[in-house]
Design an enzyme around this catalytic site. Sequence first.
Site, PDB file in Angstrom:
ATOM      1  N   LYS A  21      -0.235 -10.471  -0.351  1.00 57.94           N
ATOM      2  CA  LYS A  21       0.887 -10.377  -1.289  1.00 57.94           C
ATOM      3  C   LYS A  21       1.746  -9.142  -0.989  1.00 57.94           C
ATOM      4  O   LYS A  21       1.300  -8.233  -0.287  1.00 57.94           O
ATOM      5  CB  LYS A  21       0.342 -10.332  -2.715  1.00 57.94           C
ATOM      6  CG  LYS A  21      -0.565  -9.161  -2.991  1.00 57.94           C
ATOM      7  CD  LYS A  21      -1.424  -9.406  -4.234  1.00 57.94           C
ATOM      8  CE  LYS A  21      -2.302  -8.195  -4.498  1.00 57.94           C
ATOM      9  NZ  LYS A  21      -3.292  -8.461  -5.542  1.00 57.94           N
TER      10      LYS A  21
ATOM     11  N   TYR B  92      17.325  20.306  -2.818  1.00 61.61           N
ATOM     12  CA  TYR B  92      17.859  20.162  -4.179  1.00 61.61           C
ATOM     13  C   TYR B  92      17.100  21.018  -5.175  1.00 61.61           C
ATOM     14  O   TYR B  92      15.877  21.095  -5.130  1.00 61.61           O
ATOM     15  CB  TYR B  92      17.759  18.699  -4.627  1.00 61.61           C
ATOM     16  CG  TYR B  92      18.778  17.800  -3.959  1.00 61.61           C
ATOM     17  CD1 TYR B  92      20.149  17.991  -4.146  1.00 61.61           C
ATOM     18  CD2 TYR B  92      18.355  16.754  -3.141  1.00 61.61           C
ATOM     19  CE1 TYR B  92      21.073  17.167  -3.535  1.00 61.61           C
ATOM     20  CE2 TYR B  92      19.276  15.916  -2.526  1.00 61.61           C
ATOM     21  CZ  TYR B  92      20.629  16.129  -2.731  1.00 61.61           C
ATOM     22  OH  TYR B  92      21.534  15.310  -2.129  1.00 61.61           O
TER      23      TYR B  92
HETATM   24  C1  LIG Z   1      -4.557  -8.087  -5.020  1.00 61.78           C
HETATM   25  C2  LIG Z   1      -5.759  -8.870  -5.298  1.00 61.78           C
HETATM   26  C3  LIG Z   1      -6.903  -8.754  -4.484  1.00 61.78           C
HETATM   27  C4  LIG Z   1      -7.010  -7.744  -3.365  1.00 61.78           C
HETATM   28  O1  LIG Z   1      -7.273  -6.458  -3.892  1.00 61.78           O
HETATM   29  P1  LIG Z   1      -7.623  -5.226  -2.939  1.00 61.78           P
HETATM   30  O2  LIG Z   1      -8.026  -4.167  -3.865  1.00 61.78           O
HETATM   31  O3  LIG Z   1      -6.357  -4.897  -2.201  1.00 61.78           O
HETATM   32  O4  LIG Z   1      -8.684  -5.688  -2.032  1.00 61.78           O
HETATM   33  C5  LIG Z   1      -7.966  -9.600  -4.742  1.00 61.78           C
HETATM   34  N1  LIG Z   1      -7.920 -10.506  -5.745  1.00 61.78           N
HETATM   35  C6  LIG Z   1      -6.857 -10.618  -6.563  1.00 61.78           C
HETATM   36  C7  LIG Z   1      -6.864 -11.621  -7.649  1.00 61.78           C
HETATM   37  C8  LIG Z   1      -5.755  -9.803  -6.376  1.00 61.78           C
HETATM   38  O5  LIG Z   1      -4.695  -9.921  -7.192  1.00 61.78           O
END
Ligand SMILES: *Cc1c(COP(=O)(O)O)cnc(C)c1O
Length: 377
Positions: free
Chosen positions: A36, A273
């Site tokens: 994702k 800044y």
């Molecule tokens: C994002 C996500 C993961 C992966 O999590 P990590 O901590 O990056 O391994 C696994 N399961 C779900 C449902 C997620 O939303």
Amino acid sequence: MALTTATAVINLSALKHNLAQIKALAPTSKVLAVLKANAYGHGLERIAQALFSEQSEDTNNGDCSVKADAIAVARIDEALALRSSGITQPIVLLEGFFDNEDLSIIAAHNLQTVVHNQQQLDAILVAKLTLPLKVWLKIDTGMHRLGINPEQFSYFYQQLNASKNVQEGIILMSHLGCADDKVSESTAAQISLFESITQGCEEERTLANSAGVCVWPTSHYQWIRPGLLLYGISPLPFEKTVIKTSNDVQPVMTLKSSLIAVRELAAGESVGYGNAWQSKENTVIGIVAIGYGDGYPRHAKNGTPVLVNERRVPLVGRVSMDMITVDLGINAKDQVGDVVTLWGEQLSVAEIAQCATTIPYELLCNITRRVQITLSA
Ligand SMILES: *Cc1c(COP(=O)(O)O)cnc(C)c1O
């Protein structure tokens, strides 16, 4: 003169190496690789292709025959981008669908969907689909974000199981809220609740994110769902001693830029800044072409490490949109054009995240469009 501007160098053999390490940690589980948010900022299509390919560019690092079994994303657009790029492997929508109209798209592109609420169940039951859907049924075991309540499980399972719109083999799923805490009682409680709800149901199950993969072997089941660990970053808190296994992964992204100016600064003069930092002594400062407009965190504090010519030097002054300033020290020999590493190999993004009071996940996702993405040689 041709200087490196903000560039994320992606090491696909490190990715394959990490996948092999993950498989070694959970040898009997299949891998649902979590891609994702543009594969945590690494470039969605490129990472997906690498995870399913026999070979990576460079074969002296990692086992290139290892492959993921499926991909998970959070939004349907991410899944469709993968299909357009030619990825034919299974893709799972982790939050399911947000619009009933999406069901026909899901069916047409052979996507798999999570079901976590009544609205999604109702939509599936009444849909007119040409092919049945592959469903992952999500149960809330204590995180209280997504998922049906434990007492709704048999009802949801029976309804889905009886529907002609649903394929046989519903995968049972939950998510851990505190898996990065090795002694967490709530994780133990989540695992045992998941176990008791799903007991006696002959279906595949999935519970573990990266932290679950590293520290909770009883959460592995038939499918593990690693995200961060694939990209070579430990999911455990940076300040805690990390277990050996999570040290064995290698960062996939190295964020680089270069010095675009080197200047002398007298004691008492300030930089950037708000005059937010003032030098106590005569020194040499370097100006680096990266800023929050590239995704470098604006809240990185004075002293955040930056690598210049293999040397850790402190960030000084405020992070600007396009630049940061570093204190190179009075005897600095660094020159305009020298390459600077912001995180990656030799400097963990987890350490930078800690200096910016955030988590590595956020820094990776915040990489912006103007950062060039290149593959490491
Ligand atoms: C994002 C996500 C993961 C992966 O999590 P990590 O901590 O990056 O391994 C696994 N399961 C779900 C449902 C997620 O939303």
